[in-house]
Write a protein that holds these residues in place. Structure first.
Motif, PDB file in Angstrom:
ATOM      1  N   GLY A  42      72.229  27.773  -0.846  1.00 14.75           N
ATOM      2  CA  GLY A  42      71.501  27.995  -2.093  1.00 14.75           C
ATOM      3  C   GLY A  42      70.862  29.386  -2.069  1.00 14.75           C
ATOM      4  O   GLY A  42      70.424  29.850  -1.019  1.00 14.75           O
ATOM      5  N   ILE A  43      70.861  30.039  -3.204  1.00 15.55           N
ATOM      6  CA  ILE A  43      70.247  31.375  -3.305  1.00 15.55           C
ATOM      7  C   ILE A  43      69.299  31.356  -4.496  1.00 15.55           C
ATOM      8  O   ILE A  43      69.717  31.065  -5.622  1.00 15.55           O
ATOM      9  CB  ILE A  43      71.315  32.479  -3.506  1.00 15.55           C
ATOM     10  CG1 ILE A  43      72.305  32.477  -2.341  1.00 15.55           C
ATOM     11  CG2 ILE A  43      70.650  33.850  -3.655  1.00 15.55           C
ATOM     12  CD1 ILE A  43      73.473  33.464  -2.514  1.00 15.55           C
ATOM     13  N   LEU A  74      79.719  28.502   0.785  1.00 16.06           N
ATOM     14  CA  LEU A  74      79.793  28.509  -0.675  1.00 16.06           C
ATOM     15  C   LEU A  74      78.409  28.862  -1.224  1.00 16.06           C
ATOM     16  O   LEU A  74      77.462  28.082  -1.046  1.00 16.06           O
ATOM     17  CB  LEU A  74      80.212  27.124  -1.189  1.00 16.06           C
ATOM     18  CG  LEU A  74      80.176  26.957  -2.713  1.00 16.06           C
ATOM     19  CD1 LEU A  74      81.188  27.869  -3.387  1.00 16.06           C
ATOM     20  CD2 LEU A  74      80.438  25.501  -3.100  1.00 16.06           C
ATOM     21  N   PRO A  75      78.256  30.021  -1.861  1.00 15.89           N
ATOM     22  CA  PRO A  75      76.949  30.384  -2.410  1.00 15.89           C
ATOM     23  C   PRO A  75      76.701  29.699  -3.752  1.00 15.89           C
ATOM     24  O   PRO A  75      77.589  29.643  -4.593  1.00 15.89           O
ATOM     25  CB  PRO A  75      77.062  31.905  -2.592  1.00 15.89           C
ATOM     26  CG  PRO A  75      78.523  32.178  -2.759  1.00 15.89           C
ATOM     27  CD  PRO A  75      79.265  31.080  -2.051  1.00 15.89           C
ATOM     28  N   MET A  76      75.509  29.158  -3.923  1.00 13.31           N
ATOM     29  CA  MET A  76      75.129  28.535  -5.195  1.00 13.31           C
ATOM     30  C   MET A  76      73.768  29.100  -5.602  1.00 13.31           C
ATOM     31  O   MET A  76      72.760  28.832  -4.939  1.00 13.31           O
ATOM     32  CB  MET A  76      75.027  27.010  -5.051  1.00 13.31           C
ATOM     33  CG  MET A  76      76.307  26.315  -4.612  1.00 13.31           C
ATOM     34  SD  MET A  76      77.471  26.067  -5.966  1.00 13.31           S
ATOM     35  CE  MET A  76      76.798  24.617  -6.750  1.00 13.31           C
ATOM     36  N   VAL A  77      73.751  29.846  -6.686  1.00 14.73           N
ATOM     37  CA  VAL A  77      72.523  30.504  -7.133  1.00 14.73           C
ATOM     38  C   VAL A  77      71.771  29.572  -8.070  1.00 14.73           C
ATOM     39  O   VAL A  77      72.388  28.919  -8.920  1.00 14.73           O
ATOM     40  CB  VAL A  77      72.866  31.830  -7.853  1.00 14.73           C
ATOM     41  CG1 VAL A  77      71.598  32.529  -8.334  1.00 14.73           C
ATOM     42  CG2 VAL A  77      73.664  32.742  -6.922  1.00 14.73           C
ATOM     43  N   PHE A  78      70.468  29.483  -7.881  1.00 14.13           N
ATOM     44  CA  PHE A  78      69.669  28.621  -8.777  1.00 14.13           C
ATOM     45  C   PHE A  78      68.354  29.318  -9.131  1.00 14.13           C
ATOM     46  O   PHE A  78      67.801  30.062  -8.317  1.00 14.13           O
ATOM     47  CB  PHE A  78      69.417  27.245  -8.151  1.00 14.13           C
ATOM     48  CG  PHE A  78      68.585  27.267  -6.893  1.00 14.13           C
ATOM     49  CD1 PHE A  78      69.154  27.580  -5.666  1.00 14.13           C
ATOM     50  CD2 PHE A  78      67.224  26.969  -6.932  1.00 14.13           C
ATOM     51  CE1 PHE A  78      68.385  27.590  -4.504  1.00 14.13           C
ATOM     52  CE2 PHE A  78      66.452  26.962  -5.777  1.00 14.13           C
ATOM     53  CZ  PHE A  78      67.042  27.281  -4.558  1.00 14.13           C
ATOM     54  N   PRO A  79      67.862  29.091 -10.332  1.00 19.32           N
ATOM     55  CA  PRO A  79      66.631  29.779 -10.770  1.00 19.32           C
ATOM     56  C   PRO A  79      65.373  29.047 -10.309  1.00 19.32           C
ATOM     57  O   PRO A  79      65.376  27.829 -10.137  1.00 19.32           O
ATOM     58  CB  PRO A  79      66.729  29.720 -12.296  1.00 19.32           C
ATOM     59  CG  PRO A  79      67.488  28.464 -12.563  1.00 19.32           C
ATOM     60  CD  PRO A  79      68.437  28.268 -11.412  1.00 19.32           C
ATOM     61  N   THR A  80      64.335  29.815 -10.081  1.00 20.38           N
ATOM     62  CA  THR A  80      62.995  29.236  -9.901  1.00 20.38           C
ATOM     63  C   THR A  80      62.022  30.100 -10.691  1.00 20.38           C
ATOM     64  O   THR A  80      62.383  31.150 -11.228  1.00 20.38           O
ATOM     65  CB  THR A  80      62.520  29.221  -8.432  1.00 20.38           C
ATOM     66  OG1 THR A  80      62.174  30.546  -8.046  1.00 20.38           O
ATOM     67  CG2 THR A  80      63.574  28.666  -7.490  1.00 20.38           C
ATOM     68  N   ILE A  81      60.792  29.686 -10.672  1.00 22.28           N
ATOM     69  CA  ILE A  81      59.725  30.472 -11.289  1.00 22.28           C
ATOM     70  C   ILE A  81      59.707  31.864 -10.675  1.00 22.28           C
ATOM     71  O   ILE A  81      59.973  32.032  -9.484  1.00 22.28           O
ATOM     72  CB  ILE A  81      58.362  29.796 -11.027  1.00 22.28           C
ATOM     73  CG1 ILE A  81      58.292  28.454 -11.741  1.00 22.28           C
ATOM     74  CG2 ILE A  81      57.204  30.696 -11.446  1.00 22.28           C
ATOM     75  CD1 ILE A  81      57.048  27.667 -11.385  1.00 22.28           C
ATOM     76  N   SER A  82      59.344  32.847 -11.487  1.00 25.82           N
ATOM     77  CA  SER A  82      59.114  34.205 -11.010  1.00 25.82           C
ATOM     78  C   SER A  82      57.702  34.603 -11.448  1.00 25.82           C
ATOM     79  O   SER A  82      57.269  34.227 -12.541  1.00 25.82           O
ATOM     80  CB  SER A  82      60.146  35.146 -11.638  1.00 25.82           C
ATOM     81  OG  SER A  82      60.041  36.435 -11.108  1.00 25.82           O
ATOM     82  N   ILE A  83      56.990  35.313 -10.609  1.00 23.66           N
ATOM     83  CA  ILE A  83      55.608  35.699 -10.950  1.00 23.66           C
ATOM     84  C   ILE A  83      55.444  37.196 -10.735  1.00 23.66           C
ATOM     85  O   ILE A  83      55.730  37.697  -9.646  1.00 23.66           O
ATOM     86  CB  ILE A  83      54.575  34.978 -10.050  1.00 23.66           C
ATOM     87  CG1 ILE A  83      54.758  33.467 -10.078  1.00 23.66           C
ATOM     88  CG2 ILE A  83      53.149  35.343 -10.480  1.00 23.66           C
ATOM     89  CD1 ILE A  83      53.927  32.733  -9.004  1.00 23.66           C
ATOM     90  N   HIS A  84      54.991  37.885 -11.752  1.00 26.99           N
ATOM     91  CA  HIS A  84      54.620  39.306 -11.586  1.00 26.99           C
ATOM     92  C   HIS A  84      53.118  39.452 -11.749  1.00 26.99           C
ATOM     93  O   HIS A  84      52.499  38.779 -12.584  1.00 26.99           O
ATOM     94  CB  HIS A  84      55.328  40.200 -12.611  1.00 26.99           C
ATOM     95  CG  HIS A  84      55.061  41.659 -12.373  1.00 26.99           C
ATOM     96  ND1 HIS A  84      53.997  42.319 -12.948  1.00 26.99           N
ATOM     97  CD2 HIS A  84      55.692  42.553 -11.574  1.00 26.99           C
ATOM     98  CE1 HIS A  84      53.997  43.577 -12.521  1.00 26.99           C
ATOM     99  NE2 HIS A  84      55.012  43.744 -11.690  1.00 26.99           N
ATOM    100  N   GLU A  85      52.560  40.333 -10.955  1.00 27.24           N
ATOM    101  CA  GLU A  85      51.100  40.483 -10.925  1.00 27.24           C
ATOM    102  C   GLU A  85      50.494  40.751 -12.287  1.00 27.24           C
ATOM    103  O   GLU A  85      49.443  40.219 -12.631  1.00 27.24           O
ATOM    104  CB  GLU A  85      50.706  41.607  -9.959  1.00 27.24           C
ATOM    105  CG  GLU A  85      50.828  41.238  -8.518  1.00 27.24           C
ATOM    106  CD  GLU A  85      49.977  40.023  -8.159  1.00 27.24           C
ATOM    107  OE1 GLU A  85      48.745  40.126  -8.199  1.00 27.24           O
ATOM    108  OE2 GLU A  85      50.563  38.975  -7.841  1.00 27.24           O
ATOM    109  N   SER A  86      51.124  41.622 -13.063  1.00 25.55           N
ATOM    110  CA  SER A  86      50.467  41.986 -14.320  1.00 25.55           C
ATOM    111  C   SER A  86      50.941  41.149 -15.497  1.00 25.55           C
ATOM    112  O   SER A  86      50.534  41.391 -16.626  1.00 25.55           O
ATOM    113  CB  SER A  86      50.636  43.485 -14.596  1.00 25.55           C
ATOM    114  OG  SER A  86      51.934  43.890 -14.351  1.00 25.55           O
TER     115      SER A  86
END
Ligand code: FES
Length: 576
Positions: A42-43, A74-86
């Motif tokens: 998983g990526i 076998l690579p499997m890409v999955f989304p998660t939350i992303s957080i930027h400081e500003s």
């Protein structure tokens, strides 16, 4: 052991049907049986239009996938939350544990034998490693990497120590509106994380020290080919780990490696946020973070890295000087080099391969450090019974022992409303106090601890003043600033009963922060304390969960129910 596509089958009451059903759907993406029979890596995809620190995400994912395929996975890409400081209201710290929970549950829920965690901006890497530690699946981290340096009027600049310095010049009337607008276009000239030893670089360095990423992962610039090669190599390594099932985070995050990380945190002039995140990561692995041991290391380990905000250089200079392996080679007599690494060997192997960087001023030797003591000191006293921290490497030496009159602000809003008032009763030797900015109080412990110099003092050329709070501050900030006071004011910590006009003594050498009133008087005030007006308590959603479960700063601000065993080991032990 169940692996690959057969892992974690959805519950339909018929396992064979669940696998058939899963295969039927995933084949819609064009996968062959041969591909689906491989170990799965998983990526995480934490790319987001709101997150320029992750602006190279697509490139890193492509490189990591190539590495996985090269090694037969076998690579499997999955989304998660992303957080930027500003782009995180009210503050990114409020969301760190949410990202950790999201990442943990998505790793658990989806079939994978190993995971590649790609993150970078301050809270993302700690959230991902906290998650991986809890799942304890083989994991490897690829930081997005630091941004390149910028230039302004012949001077090298970079986010975000220079953001604060130049903003302070603007507030003091030394830069015009036009100047500051030009500066805003030069501070972050490429994608990637802040180019100084802020929280992102600190966490990338801690993670490399813990052995969770490949050598040089912390420093290779976001836009360099090195970064993409590291991503490919990390993908390759992840596929190998998917096949062998090791090392797992629990084999890497041990009392030994946490102690190594404490040493590096002191030697790099690391962010105070790093202390909170390392505490939380250790807690997930069942290792108790010992603040006293960390403080003691601060007396023994000098700052060796000449990077802003403690020094003068930037992350890409650190990389060119040999990166973290070269720095750790200087620290080899203090580190436990037997600690294993996700690379397959030990810390000793990474140091043996370190590139020599002669004639450079970025990584200093133990005999010629940037500062004779470590980055941080842990304070106690009647104002901080459970501790507080000061980044002594970025503080003013003449203020390290100081007695001054308290000027109290009850909240960030109160501070914003009054700090620049011309009639504010404040003097150069006062102590600015900000409260109700802790984990529960604000909520989320915002980076409000870097109180600006009151305008009337800034215009007199004043550059530093003692400031104390239960808040955090950005790792890119500098000044004589006491942070993370625990317990926080919002839960009735002593900071809640400080009054304007009280005297406060800071003594960093003695590791003390004290309110200079009689013990009886302090006890009377604490007994009589009632928050006024009462703190509004959230009634629903994540805010309610956060308010009920968040721990204090000395416990890493994790949620109480997410710790493993409430922290059972100790980071001062010499072994696992
Ligand atoms: Fe993302 Fe500094 S804002 S690393």
């Amino acid at each position: 052991m169940t692996t690959g596509l057969r892992k974690g089958l959805t519950s339909y009451g018929d396992a064979a049907f669940s696998l058939f059903h899963r295969k039927a759907f995933i084949k819609a993406m064009g996968y062959s049986n041969e591909a689906l029979n491989r170990p799965i890596v998983g990526i995480t995809n934490t790319g987001s239009d709101y997150n320029p620190c992750h602006g190279n995400m697509a490139d890193l994912i492509e490189s990591a996938k190539r590495g996985v395929l090269l090694a037969g996975g076998l690579p499997m890409v999955f989304p998660t939350i992303s957080i930027h400081e500003s782009f995180a209201y009210p503050t990114s710290m409020f969301l760190r544990n949410l990202m950790a929970m999201d990442t943990e549950e998505m790793i658990r829920a989806q079939a994978m034998d190993a995971v590649v965690l790609i993150g970078g901006c301050d809270k993302t890497l700690p959230a991902q490693v906290m998650a991986a530690a809890s799942v304890d699946l083989p994991a490897i981290v690829i930081p997005t990497g630091p941004m390149s340096i910028g230039h302004y009027r012949g001077e090298v600049i970079g986010a975000c120590t220079d953001c604060r310095r130049l903003w302070a010049q603007f507030r003091a009337g030394e830069l015009s509106e036009t100047d500051i607008d030009i500066v805003s276009g030069r501070l972050a000239p490429t994608v990637g994380t802040c180019g100084v030893m802020g929280t992102a670089s600190t966490m990338a360095s801690i993670i490399e020290t813990l052995g969770l990423s490949l050598p040089l992962s912390a420093t290779a610039p976001a836009t360099h080919a090195d970064r993409r090669r590291i991503a490919e190599a990390s993908g390759k390594r992840a596929a190998e780990m998917a096949s062998t099932g090791s090392p797992t985070p629990s084999q890497l995050i041990t009392a030994t490696s946490v102690r190594n990380a404490m040493i590096v945190l002191q030697a790099i002039g690391g962010s105070t946020n790093g202390l909170i995140h390392l505490t939380a990561i250790a807690g997930r692995a069942g290792v108790r973070f010992d603040l006293e041991a960390f403080d003691q290391l601060g007396r023994e380990v000098p700052v060796l890295l000449n990077l802003r905000p403690s020094g003068i250089h930037y992350m890409e200079h650190f990389h060119a000087a040999g990166g973290l392996p070269a720095l750790m080679r200087e620290l080899r007599n203090l580190l436990d080099l037997s600690a294993p690494s996700v690379a397959g060997g030990t810390l000793a192997d990474a140091l043996a391969a370190a590139e020599a960087g002669p004639n450079q001023d970025v990584i200093r030797s133990m005999s010629a450090p940037v500062k004779c003591v470590g980055a941080m000191a842990v304070l106690h006293g009647n104002l901080a019974p459970r501790g507080a921290v000061i980044k002594q490497s970025a503080a003013s030496p003449q203020l390290m022992q100081h007695v001054g009159r308290a000027v109290v602000f009850d909240s960030p809003e109160d501070m914003a409303a009054r700090i620049d008032q011309p009639d504010l009763d404040v003097h150069a030797d006062d102590v600015l106090v900000l409260r109700n900015t802790g984990p529960k109080g604000a909520p989320g412990m915002p980076e409000a601890g870097y109180l600006p110099i009151p305008m009337k003092l800034a215009r007199q050329g004043m550059k530093d003043i003692v400031r104390i709070s239960d808040a955090r501050m950005s790792g890119t900030a500098f000044g004589t600033i006491v942070l993370h006071i625990a317990p926080e004011a919002a839960v009735g910590g002593p900071l809640a009963v400080v009054r304007t006009g009280d005297r406060i003594r800071l003594d960093v050498e003695a590791r003390r922060i004290d309110l200079l009133i009689e013990n009886d008087e302090l006890a009377r005030r604490l007994t009589a304390w009632r928050q006024s007006p009462p703190r509004p308590r959230p009634t629903r959603g994540y805010a309610k969960l956060f308010d009920g479960a968040v721990l204090q700063a000395d416990e890493g601000c994790d949620f109480d129910f997410l710790l493993q065993n409430g922290g059972s080991g100790t980071a001062t032990e010499s072994g696992n």
